[in-house]
Design an enzyme around this catalytic site. Structure first.
Site, PDB file in Angstrom:
ATOM      1  CD  GLU A   1      -2.782   1.029   2.554  1.00  0.00           C
ATOM      2  OE1 GLU A   1      -3.937   1.497   2.483  1.00  0.00           O
ATOM      3  OE2 GLU A   1      -2.332   0.487   3.590  1.00  0.00           O
ATOM      4  CB  ILE A   2       2.109   3.432  -2.691  1.00  0.00           C
ATOM      5  CG1 ILE A   2       3.193   2.424  -3.102  1.00  0.00           C
ATOM      6  CG2 ILE A   2       2.607   4.858  -2.873  1.00  0.00           C
ATOM      7  CD1 ILE A   2       3.630   2.543  -4.542  1.00  0.00           C
TER       8      ILE A   2
END
Length: 706
Positions: free
Chosen positions: A457-458
């Site tokens: 998850e950026i």
């Protein structure tokens, strides 16, 4: 479509015909209905040519056949696909029963229909390349092997191994395939074609004789009707226990195999035809196929302006070690810094242990393993950090410490270095605003354990530069991750939707509902693990940070009561599985031995109250669904697809549904709206519906068009 676009046919003076699989249109060999028609015409000509004495199937591309073009097989009703599938059965039946030997020469991926074609050949030669993998992964798409695989595979390698391959969809590597009888010979990649032609010449003279060693127990279980009945009975029992009836492809595969072995191949093929179309039309298959498309599209992100080749990794703890492992295994150099040599040594030992296992099973050469471990440069200082393109910190979840690390990185790294934090709970925006270049600070939230969990998850802030996002996305894909992008907020996206789900389960324990009952209810619904098993697995130390995040977020939502029992448990030394002290008891080997009843002392309830299973499931799931809706409404995620991806790959949200937004589409948004209203009236305003849901219902829209 022309034959020459997909195949090159050559015939030598010895009468050996070679079909080179060579998809010139998109560079990957995959099977479609159109290709089946071309194969039908081509094989008809070849098998009528009496000058041909043997046939070799081999690929000019990196893979033998990577499977089927799934989208081309999608149907609207039963009967749409049956003609193609039946013709496919007939083509492979002709090949299998022809007196002339047909040899499959396999290099690279041999998946799905590719393996089913190879199974219809008289012999199979595989290259020893680490990229050579054989599998029937259809179950992962909610369907079954539709090209005769359910009939040929168990007859070739035995019932137990055949069922295991089809019910798990797992990859089988070359030497493992040889040992189990799936391939007949393993050779050097450069000698594959020569070996296949040599085998063809041998089989012209004399049919292949297989003398696979079979244990006495397996002879009974695979080779007698009494034994097979035991295997089928156990398979059905285990299948239901593991799938809870949520994956109809699993019992369908067992049914096809059982029918074929009891009533003959013809009946088995008919059963394949019967089940395949029905499965294609199930919501479970639609959901699982949508995840497959997401994973495929994930690899097509915009090429970055800057490719990140060297990682500076700060922290050699559990997360840092995991990030290091997925990096070096994917050809990324790592400068690993820690405050103690012990952490660096332990990281290298853990990675080497995994590599040794691959060497043992001959899926990796010793030289390649040494090259991988050699990519780690362990040190206690910031020396050489000026060569790092990106630095990821995975230190303790303390903001002051994170800011100090950012200061250190800026002193010792290049001007254009990307600074990434692996925090799961702290504000990335606050960290960015502390940095000299806020636009180069980003969140990269990996999930534990990093080598096994597929999601990255950026987390972007209002300051993050687009080139930084693109570079980190590409970096995650190269690490083998499925990547989503979320805007910074407490919990980001994945933990934010997880918090209300876990909190509702904790509130139910407060009300007196038994821990085991809640856990079993959610597993029965389709979660890989129940909420309390999840908390123990993640660790109550990590969970306490997530609860703190929920506590902060709830300060702006007075209608959201936060259960703080996790914090109390953590303070009293409860860490979960890692110290064998959590919601469950554990034996010396770390195996769960039942609920830890001492835990009830941290709750108002004692586990003696009752609540029906459906009510438990609805309360927990609808809290998560509503939070996902709010994340989309607030712009934390950019699309329902991002929301589905994060939920399934990050926390295992009911994979067979395709994710929360597809699940709501399947339930019907009016039904979701009605259920939320019912729960709000019964349990309070924390169940108040997100406005986005009301808007979608009023406009008669769904989240996904298909």
């Amino acid at each position: 479509m022309k034959r020459e676009d997909f195949f090159t046919v050559e015939k030598d003076k010895d009468g050996i015909c070679t079909i080179w699989l060579d998809n010139k249109r998109n560079g990957i060999n995959i099977v479609s209905p159109d290709l089946i028609s071309i194969m039908d015409e081509m094989f008809s000509e070849i098998f009528h040519d009496k000058s041909i004495k043997a046939l070799v199937l081999i690929s000019k591309l990196k893979d033998f056949i990577a499977g089927a073009d799934i989208k081309s097989f999608e149907i609207e009703k039963e009967g749409d696909f049956r003609p193609f599938q039946k013709r496919g059965h007939e083509i492979l039946d002709v090949m299998e029963n022809d007196s002339r030997p047909v040899i499959a020469a396999i290099n690279g991926s041999c998946f799905g229909l590719g393996l089913e074609i190879a199974l219809a050949c008289h012999a199979r030669v595989a290259s020893n390349s680490p990229s050579t993998k054989l599998a029937l992964p259809e179950v992962k798409l909610g369907i079954l092997p539709g090209g005769g695989g359910t009939q040929r595979l168990p007859r070739l390698i035995g019932l137990q191994k055949g069922l295991d391959m089809m019910l798990t969809g797992k990859n089988i590597y070359a030497y493992q395939a040889k040992k189990m009888g799936l391939v007949d010979e393993v050779v050097d990649r450069n000698k594959l074609y020569h070996a296949a032609k040599l085998m063809a010449k041998k089989l012209i003279e004399k049919p292949i004789q297989r003398n696979r060693k079979i244990a006495f127990k397996d002879k009974i279980l695979d080779g007698t009707s009494f034994g097979r009945n035991i295997v089928f009975k156990q398979a059905k029992k285990m299948a239901f226990k593991q799938t809870q009836g949520n994956y109809p492809a699993v019992p369908a595969i067992i049914d096809c195999v059982e029918t074929g072995l009891k009533k003959g191949k013809k009946a088995g093929y008919e059963k394949e035809l019967e089940h395949f179309e029905k499965l294609m039309l199930t919501p479970a298959s639609a959901g699982l196929r949508s995840l497959f498309y997401i994973m495929t599209e994930n690899k097509k992100h915009t090429a970055p302006k800057k490719e990140l080749k060297t990682l500076g990794m700060i922290g050699a703890g559990f997360m840092g070690a995991g990030i290091t492992e997925v990096s070096v295994k994917n050809n990324i150099d790592v400068i690993l810094k820690d405050i103690a040599l012990e952490g660096i040594t332990n990281t290298k030992k853990a990675i080497w242990k995994g590599l040794k296992k691959k060497i043992k099973y001959k899926t990796l050469s010793p030289v390649a393993a040494e090259e991988i471990i050699g990519k780690i440069q362990g040190q206690l200082t910031y020396d050489n950090f000026e060569h790092a393109d990106i630095v990821i910190e995975a230190v303790l979840e303390k903001m002051d410490l994170k800011k100090k690390i950012i200061d250190d990185i800026q002193k010792h790294s290049s001007e254009d270095v990307i600074i990434a934090t692996n925090t799961s709970a702290l504000s990335v925006t606050e960290m960015a605003e502390h940095a000299n270049k806020p636009e180069q600070v980003i969140g990269m939230h990996y999930f534990s354990p990093v080598p096994k969990m597929p999601l990255l998850e950026i987390v972007k802030t209002p300051h993050t530069a687009q080139w930084v996002i693109d570079a980190c996305y590409n970096f995650g894909v190269r690490q083998g991750k499925t990547v989503i992008i979320a805007n910074d907020c407490p919990g980001f996206y994945v933990n934010r939707i997880l918090i209300p789900y876990l909190n509702e389960c904790l509130l139910m324990v407060d009300e007196g509902i038994a821990i085991e009952k809640i856990n079993k209810a959610m597993e029965k619904k389709g979660f890989p693990v129940g909420p309390f098993k999840l908390l123990d697995e993640v660790g109550l130390d990590v969970a306490s940070h997530v609860v703190e995040t929920g506590k902060k977020a709830a300060s702006t939502r007075p209608d959201f009561p936060v259960n703080l029992s996790i914090l109390d448990m953590f303070e009293k030394g409860y860490l979960g599985k890692k110290n064998k002290k959590g919601f469950f008891n554990y034996n010396e080997k770390g195996k769960r031995t039942g609920v830890n009843n001492e835990v009830y002392s941290f709750f108002k309830g004692s586990g003696n109250k009752d609540l029906n299973e459906t009510e438990i499931q609805d309360r927990a799931i609808f809290m998560m669904l509503n939070e996902a809706l709010m994340c989309l409404e607030e712009g934390i995620i950019d699309s329902p697809t991002t929301g589905d991806t994060g939920a399934v790959f990050g926390i295992g949200f009911l994979p067979f549904t395709g994710g929360p937004f597809r699940y709501m589409d399947h339930l019907g948004l009016e039904h979701v709206q009605s259920k939320m209203k019912e729960l709000e009236e019964k349990y309070g305003s924390r169940f108040r519906r997100a406005e986005l849901l009301n808007l979608k219902v009023n406009q008669n829209e769904k989240f996904h068009l298909s």
